[in-house]
Motif scaffolding. Structure first.
Motif, PDB file in Angstrom:
ATOM      1  N   THR A  11      33.750  40.442  44.080  1.00 45.64           N
ATOM      2  CA  THR A  11      35.113  40.224  43.601  1.00 45.64           C
ATOM      3  C   THR A  11      36.051  39.716  44.685  1.00 45.64           C
ATOM      4  O   THR A  11      37.208  39.418  44.404  1.00 45.64           O
ATOM      5  N   SER A  12      35.578  39.619  45.911  1.00 45.69           N
ATOM      6  CA  SER A  12      36.447  39.262  47.037  1.00 45.69           C
ATOM      7  C   SER A  12      36.755  37.770  47.126  1.00 45.69           C
ATOM      8  O   SER A  12      37.688  37.378  47.805  1.00 45.69           O
ATOM      9  N   GLY A  13      35.942  36.949  46.474  1.00 43.78           N
ATOM     10  CA  GLY A  13      36.127  35.508  46.594  1.00 43.78           C
ATOM     11  C   GLY A  13      35.502  34.922  47.848  1.00 43.78           C
ATOM     12  O   GLY A  13      35.612  33.722  48.092  1.00 43.78           O
ATOM     13  N   ARG A  14      34.831  35.736  48.643  1.00 45.64           N
ATOM     14  CA  ARG A  14      34.202  35.265  49.875  1.00 45.64           C
ATOM     15  C   ARG A  14      32.737  34.932  49.622  1.00 45.64           C
ATOM     16  O   ARG A  14      32.102  35.492  48.737  1.00 45.64           O
ATOM     17  N   LYS A  15      32.211  34.032  50.428  1.00 46.03           N
ATOM     18  CA  LYS A  15      30.787  33.682  50.369  1.00 46.03           C
ATOM     19  C   LYS A  15      30.140  34.183  51.661  1.00 46.03           C
ATOM     20  O   LYS A  15      29.870  33.412  52.570  1.00 46.03           O
ATOM     21  N   ILE A  16      29.907  35.470  51.694  1.00 43.71           N
ATOM     22  CA  ILE A  16      29.337  36.128  52.863  1.00 43.71           C
ATOM     23  C   ILE A  16      27.899  36.494  52.549  1.00 43.71           C
ATOM     24  O   ILE A  16      27.616  37.099  51.514  1.00 43.71           O
ATOM     25  N   GLU A  17      27.006  36.115  53.435  1.00 36.34           N
ATOM     26  CA  GLU A  17      25.605  36.518  53.293  1.00 36.34           C
ATOM     27  C   GLU A  17      25.443  37.891  53.930  1.00 36.34           C
ATOM     28  O   GLU A  17      25.906  38.121  55.047  1.00 36.34           O
TER      29      GLU A  17
END
Length: 126
Positions: A11-17
């Motif tokens: 839900t954060s909108g981030r694209k973190i692996e």
């Protein structure tokens, strides 16, 4: 705690692996490796305190690893019995283990509903 953070990432909108680390070969390695969109790696050690526990149950190996790598983005994420999530610097590992959360100021405290955008801005810098 990992499931909560993992759901928050969606839900954060981030694209973190993220990679969940479990290593018996190298004791003390934190629980989660994050790789941000900007190519920055960071580490999170996840802990849950129960009841009125003040100290964070970090092993000597975890304290050593977090202290040695404290010049980089290393964090200790603690969820307490009130469901607040506190983020501490890796450099605070020994103090958290020996003196407890009352003796250490967190970098941030997140209360429900959690602000996942702010959480990941802190723990997964771009």
């Amino acid at each position: 705690l990992w499931r909560l953070i993992s759901d928050g990432l969606k839900t954060s909108g981030r694209k973190i692996e993220t990679t969940r680390l479990e290593s018996w070969a190298i004791p003390g390695v934190p629980d989660v490796l994050l790789f941000s969109e900007g190519g920055v790696f960071s580490f999170m050690e996840l802990k849950v305190t129960k009841g009125r526990a003040n100290k964070v149950s970090l092993s000597p190996h975890q304290c050593s690893w977090l202290s040695r790598h404290s010049s980089g983005p290393c964090f200790i994420v603690v969820r307490d019995s009130s469901l607040d999530i506190s983020v501490y610097a890796g450099a605070d590992a020994v103090s958290l283990r020996m003196d407890g959360v009352a003796a250490v100021s967190p970098l941030a405290v997140f209360k429900e509903p959690y602000d996942w955008e702010a959480f990941f801005k802190l723990t997964a810098p771009v």
